[in-house]
Write an enzyme that holds these catalytic residues in place. Structure first.
Site, PDB file in Angstrom:
ATOM      1  N   HIS B  57      38.099  49.760  29.508  1.00 12.74           N
ATOM      2  CA  HIS B  57      38.877  50.382  30.561  1.00 12.74           C
ATOM      3  C   HIS B  57      40.501  50.169  30.663  1.00 12.74           C
ATOM      4  O   HIS B  57      41.197  50.349  31.492  1.00 12.74           O
ATOM      5  CB  HIS B  57      38.291  49.709  31.832  1.00 12.74           C
ATOM      6  CG  HIS B  57      37.124  49.898  32.047  1.00 12.74           C
ATOM      7  ND1 HIS B  57      36.352  51.052  31.902  1.00 12.74           N
ATOM      8  CD2 HIS B  57      35.956  48.743  32.296  1.00 12.74           C
ATOM      9  CE1 HIS B  57      34.920  50.707  32.075  1.00 12.74           C
ATOM     10  NE2 HIS B  57      34.928  49.501  32.184  1.00 12.74           N
ATOM     11  N   HIS B 219      31.511  54.039  33.258  1.00 11.64           N
ATOM     12  CA  HIS B 219      30.722  53.814  31.829  1.00 11.64           C
ATOM     13  C   HIS B 219      29.972  54.953  31.486  1.00 11.64           C
ATOM     14  O   HIS B 219      28.998  54.999  30.655  1.00 11.64           O
ATOM     15  CB  HIS B 219      29.944  52.412  32.225  1.00 11.64           C
ATOM     16  CG  HIS B 219      30.551  51.370  32.895  1.00 11.64           C
ATOM     17  ND1 HIS B 219      30.724  51.373  34.199  1.00 11.64           N
ATOM     18  CD2 HIS B 219      31.378  50.290  32.391  1.00 11.64           C
ATOM     19  CE1 HIS B 219      31.534  50.260  34.582  1.00 11.64           C
ATOM     20  NE2 HIS B 219      31.799  49.582  33.255  1.00 11.64           N
TER      21      HIS B 219
END
Lengths: 330, 330
Positions: B57, B219
């Site tokens: 991320h 995700h």
């Protein structure tokens, strides 16, 4: 046909420029009828800096308009030089009687159009000069250039010439400093995946699923070599060695390092590349004064990386560290 | 199998963390034997802020360690929670006796491991509290969560709670401010293309060449709807309307706006999205105090965008504008 988050491909540059200005409306404005971004508070009493070129390389160049860097950026269509008329408008908008320096990337179309604009401005009594950035060590001549291409090293010219102008230097001095940056900056890039121009149905080139291209340009122009996918460390070695071999480097030299994402490369991979580049420079006793990791000169959504080294003397070091309101260059 | 600029997939997080620290070696360091980034100049006399979560991320969360934001970030494997042991190490490294606040994104694994680490720290006499960020309006429960997911809004929690801690507030006050941010921040995202976890052979999901997914998680967890590719303006309307409907908004309200790229989205497209979001908010008489356009909370090379709105009162506005050395949050 690759999906894009756009509306009409014909409107993509204008809408993008509007979006850029809307992100910092207190600092930037768009000129009516032109895809040109200028500073809202025109800075009197200094040399003005203008750059630009085809769109698709964001944040270049509109993202570098602000205190301590550019006074205007002219955006052409995607991968297409801006017209002489547009560049002329930008020059007129930022000139304060102290002269205007044009920072041009070495592409035949850009050179021609920026030079024509300079002539138009000179005919109206505006003092204009220009420098040509040609930092890409990959190829001598290319699809769109005579001589080397101008790529991510251009951002160091914006920063350092911008700081020189902000410090009150005259046009000849700002130009000399810009040329010193150009003499000392080198870049090489590679691609894992190509990009697609919004108005086109196909990608600008294609690569097999186990293939990469070294020395590629920022419009997908052919590079030096197509090769099998290698580990990141090997790729960084290839790129950085080419860059290092192109200038004489000695232990104790100071550099600025830029690990530039081409648009579609995740930060994870850029930081991984930074690790290897740091290790290599450390092994050679070259001191990294400042590191830039991120997207500085992109090719739409192309995946890949370029590595730029700028060799610093005392003047360049000081100007690189000078204040700017451009966040990613602080 | 999608090409990546990496070495061994098993080493990707450690090498990335090394690369992050090497980019600002004067300010950051990595803890030995852990993928944890902490400030080099441990700041005494203030509440310490720790965040973290799965990797992939970036720049979250290591990129937010610095003056005015986080004191430590703990990186788990890609899309995998860090262990309680690692979080405990981070807490011990940054505690100065003034208490530690953990900023946790709402995923079952993260909650469990951060809570366990808090218990371990409390057993050693360290005062620890935590907040849970759950800004994603897309889904109520999801693949990895009970309740809403924590996504890009987390960065506003880092910034504002970080500023509160830097101003000398105590643990209860920093926590209360963090919770005020959480109460007032909402996000929704979408994907054009999926990503692939380095150790996996396949993408985390797949989308047809004319298909996008709205409300997707960071995700690649399923979202609210798969739909045909639409124009950017329509997509922004879908996302921003969902965000606006989730809190009461009135003319004259102040907000911070974040247009967040998911990793593989070119800046051109993000600025285009910013244009439409600005127009919509302007039409509603909502004043944008500050706009953030770029990559703040990504999903590896996923292509897409998320839109975050934070409703600001006077305190949040002031803390958002407070000094930080994190460039992209200035």
């Amino acid at each position: 046909m690759k999906k894009k988050l756009i509306n009409n491909p014909e409107q993509v540059v204008e809408e993008m420029i509007e979006g850029i200005v809307m992100a910092t409306p207190d600092k930037l404005k768009k000129l009516d009828d032109y895809n040109i971004v200028v500073r809202k508070d025109k800075k009197e009493g200094k040399v003005a800096l203008v750059s630009g070129g085809g769109s698709g390389h964001e944040p270049a160049h509109a993202g570098y308009v602000g205190a301590g860097m550019l006074d205007a950026a002219v955006a052409g269509d995607v991968f297409t030089s801006p017209t002489p008329d547009a560049v002329f408008e930008a020059i007129k908008a930022v000139d304060t009687g102290n002269g205007v320096l044009l920072v041009v990337k070495n592409y035949t179309g850009d050179i021609m159009n920026f030079e024509m604009a300079a002539e138009m401005a000179e005919a109206e009594g505006i003092e204009v000069d220009h420098v040509v950035v040609n930092d890409d060590v990959a190829v001598e001549d290319s699809l769109y250039t005579t001589g080397r291409r101008g790529v991510a090293g251009t951002i160091f010219v914006h920063k350092i010439a911008g700081a020189k102008a902000a410090a009150g230097a005259d046009l000849a001095e700002v130009k000399a400093t810009a040329e010193k940056v150009i003499d000392n900056v080198r870049t090489k890039g590679m691609a894992l995946y190509p990009c697609r121009v919004p108005a086109a149905d196909e990608s600008t080139f294609s690569l097999a699923e186990d293939e990469i291209e070294l020395g590629i340009g920022i419009h997908g122009e052919p590079g030096t070599e197509r090769t099998e996918l290698m580990e990141a460390d090997q790729i960084v070695e290839e790129l950085l060695n080419s860059v290092l071999e192109d200038l004489p480097y000695a232990e104790g030299d100071n550099v600025a390092l830029m690990i530039n994402g081409m648009g579609g490369t995740p930060l994870m991979e850029l930081f991984l590349a930074n690790r290897k580049a740091n290790q290599m420079l450390q092994d050679k006793g070259i001191k990294i004064e400042k590191t830039f990791v991120g997207e500085y000169m992109t090719s739409l959504e192309m995946a890949g990386v370029s590595i730029t080294l700028l060799k610093l003397d005392a003047e360049l070091k000081e100007l690189l560290a000078a204040a700017t309101e451009i966040q990613i260059m602080k």
